[in-house]
Scaffold this active site. Structure first.
Site, mmCIF file in Angstrom:
data_model
loop_
_atom_site.group_PDB
_atom_site.id
_atom_site.type_symbol
_atom_site.label_atom_id
_atom_site.label_comp_id
_atom_site.label_asym_id
_atom_site.label_seq_id
_atom_site.Cartn_x
_atom_site.Cartn_y
_atom_site.Cartn_z
ATOM 1 N N ASN A 10 -9.302 55.135 13.005
ATOM 2 C CA ASN A 10 -9.378 53.955 13.863
ATOM 3 C C ASN A 10 -10.833 53.495 13.875
ATOM 4 O O ASN A 10 -11.676 54.126 14.515
ATOM 5 C CB ASN A 10 -8.900 54.325 15.276
ATOM 6 C CG ASN A 10 -9.108 53.184 16.259
ATOM 7 O OD1 ASN A 10 -9.346 52.039 15.867
ATOM 8 N ND2 ASN A 10 -9.031 53.495 17.546
ATOM 9 N N LYS A 12 -12.114 50.847 15.094
ATOM 10 C CA LYS A 12 -12.479 50.110 16.320
ATOM 11 C C LYS A 12 -13.276 48.843 15.973
ATOM 12 O O LYS A 12 -13.061 48.238 14.933
ATOM 13 C CB LYS A 12 -13.244 51.017 17.284
ATOM 14 C CG LYS A 12 -12.577 52.372 17.473
ATOM 15 C CD LYS A 12 -13.113 53.117 18.645
ATOM 16 C CE LYS A 12 -12.588 54.545 18.619
ATOM 17 N NZ LYS A 12 -12.695 55.245 19.869
ATOM 18 N N HIS A 97 -3.489 52.336 22.716
ATOM 19 C CA HIS A 97 -4.746 53.078 22.590
ATOM 20 C C HIS A 97 -5.461 53.103 23.944
ATOM 21 O O HIS A 97 -5.425 52.136 24.702
ATOM 22 C CB HIS A 97 -5.653 52.443 21.520
ATOM 23 C CG HIS A 97 -6.823 53.328 21.215
ATOM 24 N ND1 HIS A 97 -7.974 53.299 21.969
ATOM 25 C CD2 HIS A 97 -6.997 54.296 20.288
ATOM 26 C CE1 HIS A 97 -8.813 54.209 21.494
ATOM 27 N NE2 HIS A 97 -8.243 54.830 20.469
ATOM 28 N N GLU A 99 -8.431 52.745 24.840
ATOM 29 C CA GLU A 99 -9.381 51.653 25.143
ATOM 30 C C GLU A 99 -8.648 50.378 25.528
ATOM 31 O O GLU A 99 -9.141 49.570 26.321
ATOM 32 C CB GLU A 99 -10.317 51.451 23.945
ATOM 33 C CG GLU A 99 -11.362 52.569 23.885
ATOM 34 C CD GLU A 99 -11.678 53.071 22.490
ATOM 35 O OE1 GLU A 99 -11.484 52.318 21.515
ATOM 36 O OE2 GLU A 99 -12.117 54.228 22.382
ATOM 37 N N GLU A 169 -3.974 61.565 22.825
ATOM 38 C CA GLU A 169 -5.423 61.388 22.862
ATOM 39 C C GLU A 169 -5.902 61.463 24.309
ATOM 40 O O GLU A 169 -5.861 60.449 25.030
ATOM 41 C CB GLU A 169 -5.800 60.015 22.300
ATOM 42 C CG GLU A 169 -5.374 59.791 20.868
ATOM 43 C CD GLU A 169 -6.240 58.726 20.219
ATOM 44 O OE1 GLU A 169 -6.997 59.082 19.319
ATOM 45 O OE2 GLU A 169 -6.182 57.559 20.633
ATOM 46 N N GLY A 175 -14.339 59.658 21.948
ATOM 47 C CA GLY A 175 -15.704 59.154 21.803
ATOM 48 C C GLY A 175 -16.732 59.906 22.624
ATOM 49 O O GLY A 175 -17.876 59.466 22.753
ATOM 50 N N SER A 215 -12.433 63.025 19.537
ATOM 51 C CA SER A 215 -13.602 63.735 19.002
ATOM 52 C C SER A 215 -13.252 64.772 17.938
ATOM 53 O O SER A 215 -13.857 65.850 17.871
ATOM 54 C CB SER A 215 -14.413 64.371 20.143
ATOM 55 O OG SER A 215 -14.922 63.362 20.999
HETATM 56 C C1 PEP Z 1 -9.799 57.088 18.834
HETATM 57 O O1 PEP Z 1 -10.410 56.052 18.946
HETATM 58 O O2 PEP Z 1 -8.570 57.047 18.713
HETATM 59 C C2 PEP Z 1 -10.548 58.350 18.828
HETATM 60 C C3 PEP Z 1 -9.872 59.469 18.822
HETATM 61 O O3 PEP Z 1 -11.906 58.275 18.833
HETATM 62 P P1 PEP Z 1 -12.943 59.495 18.584
HETATM 63 O O4 PEP Z 1 -12.435 60.269 17.404
HETATM 64 O O5 PEP Z 1 -14.246 58.848 18.344
HETATM 65 O O6 PEP Z 1 -12.916 60.330 19.831
#
Ligand code: PEP
Length: 254
Positions: A10, A12, A97, A99, A169, A175, A215
């Site tokens: 992803n 972003k 997601h 965000e 997630e 992040g 992460s």
């Molecule tokens: C994501 O945006 O779905 C995500 C898991 O981000 P990150 O790996 O940076 O935590």
């Protein structure tokens, strides 16, 4: 039931057009080495979909989008329809997601409408769910995941479930550099699989892929992906560096 691991990047709101095409080229070339053992997708920003599509040509890496709107067309300024995505050869789309839920304010109902519209149009969906840190501390992890899974799948039939991937997630891990332990992630995945069984039966639950996201890095991917209910990952920050993302893909093979 063996599930083919699925690793998706992803990207972003990152990269410019040239950078997105270059990264896609690195992933496309590297993915040949991983072969068919792992499915791979990348989800650039809308404006880079076309450039990335060209860079992925001839590879098995799928093109994904980060969002969609549920109406087919009309006066919805700024939104992008399923047909527009399909016109660009998009195969996957993210819904729910964290965000979009927590920064943009999307509700369970909106996530459900988007999921239903995407599947109805023939796109495959990665439906993202996960709890905030307050919810985890309050012992609500499983109830939040259950609510988001049930709501997100409200319009999805058993036959359509083969085109759904769930991404667990935890919001506090996205992040932040903080990753769920493999055991904590496995516990959440196992409960999500039980919920899938309650909704659509044991066979579909056993066949549905559940990615972990939050992460994931080359250093922790193998231990997460080795857990029985973790079927690959949805990768944010670490997907922006080609070699690291390819290492994460390789970790999903083992
Ligand atoms: C994501 O945006 O779905 C995500 C898991 O981000 P990150 O790996 O940076 O935590």
């Amino acid at each position: 039931m063996s599930r083919r691991p699925f690793v998706a990047g992803n990207w972003k709101m990152n990269l410019n057009r040239a950078g997105a095409a270059e990264l896609a080229g690195v992933v496309a070339r590297g993915s040949a080495e991983v072969g068919a053992a792992v499915e791979c997708a990348v989800c650039p920003a809308f404006v880079h979909l076309d450039a990335v599509r060209h860079a992925l040509e001839g590879s098995e890496v799928r093109l994904g989008a980060q969002d969609l709107y549920f109406e087919p067309d009309g006066a919805f300024t700024g939104e992008v329809s399923t047909a527009m995505l399909q016109d660009l050869s998009v195969r996957y789309v993210l819904t729910g997601h964290s965000e979009r839920r927590h920064v943009i304010g999307e509700t369970d109902d909106l996530v459900s409408r988007k999921t239903t519209a995407a599947i109805g149009a023939g796109l495959d969906v990665i439906l993202c769910v996960g709890e905030t840190i307050e919810q985890r501390r309050g012992g609500e992890t499983d109830s939040v995941n259950e609510r988001q899974v049930r709501a997100g799948l409200a319009g999805i039939t058993a036959e359509q479930m083969s085109r759904i991937t769930i991404a667990y997630e935890p919001v506090w891990a996205i992040g932040t550099g903080v990753t769920a332990t493999p055991d904590d992630a496995q516990a959440a995945h196992a409960r999500i699989r039980e919920v899938l069984g309650e909704v659509h039966g044991a066979e579909i639950a056993a066949a549905t892929r559940i990615q972990y996201g939050g992460s994931v890095k080359p250093e922790n991917a193998a231990s997460l992906f080795s857990m029985p209910d973790i079927d690959g990952g949805l990768i944010g920050g670490a997907a922006l560096k080609g070699p690291g993302f390819l290492e994460i893909m390789r970790a999903a093979c083992t």
